[in-house]
Scaffold this active site. Structure first.
Site, PDB file in Angstrom:
ATOM      1  NE  ARG A 188     -15.623 107.113  56.430  1.00 32.22           N
ATOM      2  CZ  ARG A 188     -14.342 107.382  56.226  1.00 32.22           C
ATOM      3  NH1 ARG A 188     -13.835 107.213  55.027  1.00 32.22           N
ATOM      4  NH2 ARG A 188     -13.577 107.800  57.188  1.00 32.22           N
TER       5      ARG A 188
ATOM      6  CB  CYS B 280     -13.151  95.111  57.670  1.00 31.03           C
ATOM      7  SG  CYS B 280     -14.273  95.008  56.263  1.00 31.03           S
TER       8      CYS B 280
ATOM      9  CB  CYS C 133     -13.455 100.675  53.319  1.00 28.55           C
ATOM     10  SG  CYS C 133     -12.770 101.552  54.729  1.00 28.55           S
TER      11      CYS C 133
ATOM     12  CG  HIS D  15     -11.078  99.977  60.295  1.00 28.58           C
ATOM     13  ND1 HIS D  15     -10.802 101.292  60.562  1.00 28.58           N
ATOM     14  CD2 HIS D  15     -11.199  99.887  58.949  1.00 28.58           C
ATOM     15  CE1 HIS D  15     -10.775 101.979  59.432  1.00 28.58           C
ATOM     16  NE2 HIS D  15     -11.000 101.149  58.439  1.00 28.58           N
TER      17      HIS D  15
END
Lengths: 287, 105, 125
Positions: A244, A201, A248, A205
């Site tokens: 979401r 992640c 991802c 991000h």
């Protein structure tokens, strides 16, 4: 659980020795420190984007994309989630079969509660998200569980988010070994590379937030959990945070976990804690 | 312990393979054993939280191929699944420590 | 124990399914590649389900490129040795464990042959 490496074992051993020498007995081993993590998390984005105040990240990439922001603002002026919010309010007030309603489970008629979720449930020892709390309420009143991606669930969470706008996120990790462990697992999930593409992640991000992937800005994790559920223009419908996550994880070539799986609830716990202090501003419109 | 069992199964399966090939019978213990061993590797990847996308369907296809009598195809698909599982497990082992180096601060 | 498992597998299966494309397969120099080969390499590089290089890199005439990685230009200058470029695509983490670039060869996102074609195409840029 995190396997302790030899090096870390050495540090702990040295700590024990020091503690013993100082006559302090056994010191607690190195433990999760969510507040230190949160300060570090925020300062990372502050250093990368000195001109963007932390509060601005609740609008995702619109915090840094002025051109897109104007277009988005126009959509938010007549938001496509408006009916969903109204529907959610009606559902919240609708009596169950036993004559009670959600208001019997949630304080203040459901207003101003979003910012406290997810919370640690000391009875079950698990992370309780708003969705889980909603289904828990239904179960207590003899109603069947709602599916997590049902219109009803999304409407309820959209309304509760709406009725909590402006409250600073205030997730708590109590001083309970199980809560700290759940938080730590969520943190570990966020930073772990997985799938065929070998990505975490944090890669997209965190480290590369603000960069373009194809034609799209990568949004920052800071502020992510404040505004769900979102109305996605691409899909023409409401989408939960876990949906979401699911997308991802799939995109990096890993088998995704289910919505409201223990893994995703813990990830949400960690991520939301990182956004503590930022305003709840759901629901929102996103691409 | 599970590893030992897996290995024993696989070894047994592989020893029996030439026979399976000669007989061209997909329902021999050889193919079944290989499929079971790869399934157990997949279970390890799941336990580690690192299962890759597509492994399940590879194994489903392998089982379907075995059921339809195509042992060669079944083993080819099982081999692909096995390699993905090994890579996923390697990733899981590496990440036990590696994630800590990425913490934002 | 896992080593034994793997060895047994290989011993048992190699006859059925020879592995396709390995890290040490010979690389192709741009000069040895036909225009059709270069076009194939370009297709693989641009295909969202294959290389999807444009997700992160600017490439020549590619539309809507990302900027996570450096632009792919003057590749002969940047990688005088094509094997180094090939190794970078095969597994960028070998040189930089924290890279965000997926290990295209190691994790079997592309086959060895596909990577050769991409290398040849990139070398032509």
């Amino acid at each position: 659980m995190i396997r302790r490496g030899g090096r870390r074992g050495g540090v702990v051993a040295a700590g024990l020795l020091t503690g013993a020498l100082l006559g302090l007995g056994f010191p607690a081993p190195a433990r999760a420190d969510p507040e230190a993590d949160r300060i570090g998390f925020r300062s990372y984005f502050q250093q990368r984007f000195p001109d963007v105040p932390a509060e601005a990240w609740i609008d995702g990439m619109y915090a840094i994309d002025e051109g897109a922001r104007q277009q988005w603002q126009e959509i938010e002026d007549f938001p496509p989630y408006e009916f969903t919010v109204e529907e959610g309010q009606a559902l919240f007030q609708d009596p169950f079969g036993d004559g009670r309603s959600y208001g019997d489970c949630f304080p203040d008629a459901g207003r101003g509660i979003r910012q406290r979720y997810p919370r640690f449930d000391s009875e079950t020892g698990e992370v309780e998200t708003l969705e889980v709390a909603i289904n828990g309420c239904r179960a207590r009143h003899g109603e069947p569980a709602l599916s997590y991606d049902s219109k009803e669930m999304l409407a309820l969470t959209a309304w509760i988010a709406y009725a909590s706008r402006g409250r600073p996120m205030a997730v708590e990790v109590p001083d309970d070994a199980r809560a700290l462990a759940a938080y730590e697992e969520g943190k570990r999930f966020y930073y772990t590379k997985r799938g065929r593409l070998d990505m975490a992640c944090v890669d997209c991000h965190g480290r590369y937030a603000g960069a373009f992937i194809r034609g799209d800005h990568l949004s920052a994790s800071l502020g992510h959990p404040t505004h769900f559920p979102v109305y996605r223009l691409k899909l023409g419908g409401m989408v939960s945070l876990h949906k979401r996550f699911h997308g991802c994880i799939r995109d990096v070539g890993a088998e995704p976990f289910d919505e409201q799986s223990r893994e995703f609830r813990r990830l949400e716990y960690f991520l939301t804690y990182m956004s503590n202090g930022l305003e709840a501003n759901g629901p929102a419109v996103r691409k | 312990m599970r590893d030992v069992v897996t290995s024993a199964l696989v070894l047994a399966a592989c020893l029996a393979l030439p026979v399976a090939r000669a007989a061209d019978d997909s329902r021999t213990p050889a193919v079944e054993g290989v499929l079971a061993a790869v399934e157990s590797l997949r279970a390890q990847a799941v336990t580690a939280g690192h299962e890759w996308l597509g492994t399940r369907s590879l194994l489903d296809e392998a089982r379907a191929a075995a059921a339809s009598g195509d042992a060669a195809r079944a083993l080819e698909l099982a081999e692909q699944a096995r390699r993905d599982c090994e890579l996923a497990l390697e990733q899981a082992r590496r990440e036990e420590e590696a994630w800590q180096g990425r913490v934002l601060r | 124990m896992r080593l034994i498992t793997s060895a047994a597998f290989v011993a048992g299966i190699v006859a059925f399914a020879p592995p396709s494309g390995s890290a040490d397969a010979p690389s192709l120099l741009a000069g040895e590649v036909t225009p059709a080969g270069l076009a194939q390499g370009r297709d693989i590089a641009f295909d969202r389900g294959k290389g999807n290089c444009l997700a992160c890199h600017v490439i020549a005439d590619g539309q809507l490129p990302g900027n996570i990685g450096p632009p792919l230009m003057a590749m002969k200058l940047r990688f005088p040795d094509p094997d180094r470029l090939r190794a970078q695509i095969w597994d960028a983490s070998a040189r930089n464990p924290e890279t965000i670039m997926p290990p295209f060869g190691k994790h079997r996102i592309l086959t060895g042959e596909e990577i050769d074609l991409v290398v040849a195409y990139l070398y032509s840029l």
